[in-house]
Design an enzyme around this catalytic site. Sequence first.
Site: not given
Length: 267
Positions: A159, A155
């Site tokens: 995040k 990701h």
Amino acid sequence: MVRAAVAGIAGRMGSRIAQILKETEGMELAGGFERPGHPAIGQDVSTVIGGAPLGLPVAGSFRELPRPVDVLIDFTSAEASLANLRAAAESGTAMVIGSTGFTPEMVDKVRSLTRSIPCVLAPNMSVGVNVLFKVVEEVTRLLGPAYDVEIVETHHRFKKDAPSGTAVRLAEVVAAARGRDLKEVGVFERYGMIGERPEGAIGVQTLRGGDIVGEHTVLFAGMGERIEVTHRAHSRDNFARGAVHAAGWVISQPPGLYDMQDVLGLR
Ligand SMILES: NC(=O)C1=CN([C@@H]2O[C@H](COP(=O)(O)OP(=O)(O)OC[C@H]3O[C@@H](n4cnc5c(N)ncnc54)[C@H](OP(=O)(O)O)[C@@H]3O)[C@@H](O)[C@H]2O)C=CC1
Ligand SMILES: O=C(O)C1=N[C@H](C(=O)O)C[C@H](O)C1
């Protein structure tokens, strides 16, 4: 018309959900709010989602939203969603929660608060990932315990939680298909002289970088061959569309806790 409000409307997901609510027939953007002290509070919603002014200021809490609100869609954080769920339950408002990072104790609290309202809680609202959960369950059962399972999630650098909620759910799916408890077989860190791979381990690895929207790979490695199943999100719009679909679905359900498998009829 279903009147839906958005928690965290200035966020990466909140802003896309608000836009898709505006574009979806039968749905109406009732308003949105941000955490207390956020600079967007009081500004027109269009300043955070783009487009023409809507005459709808960003509120500072769920209680300050213009009424009525049929359903609250919340992609903020586990802590914030739990607090917003308390407020939604007090006012009898249905909810869709996409936030990740819930501990088992927090999920217990969600379960008890959803005795009085219907709520969808899911770590991933895309159709592709929810089909992946079913595929992974089936592949795990077909291959049996001789194949080692590793889950890799990648990701963007912003995040906050790790591993992703989707990776945790994938690991839970594999553990359940093998009749094992993830608390006993999950391996979330490796470093140094760790020895040979324990039989039945389910490895979960986290990568972070740049603007990667979200990727999940489940690797089934045997002796002499392997299967890799990968889902890649090209944008956040599939998550947002899933959340809006869940909002339209949840308002006509009896009180209780649901996930996207229920919404998509995949249970
Ligand atoms: N289920 C799914 O399909 C998906 C889930 N997610 C999950 O959704 C969550 C949000 O992700 P993302 O949009 O990238 O994150 P962002 O940080 O971009 O957005 C979160 C927004 O919520 C705001 N916020 C924080 N606390 C509150 C509060 N108490 N009340 C109202 N607003 C609040 C944040 O404000 P501030 O920035 O000031 O803190 C921010 O604007 C994460 O948990 C992520 O894992 C993400 C994608 C898909
Ligand atoms: O934070 C994100 O961005 C995402 N979070 C979800 C998760 O933790 O599983 C889903 C998606 O992969 C994007």
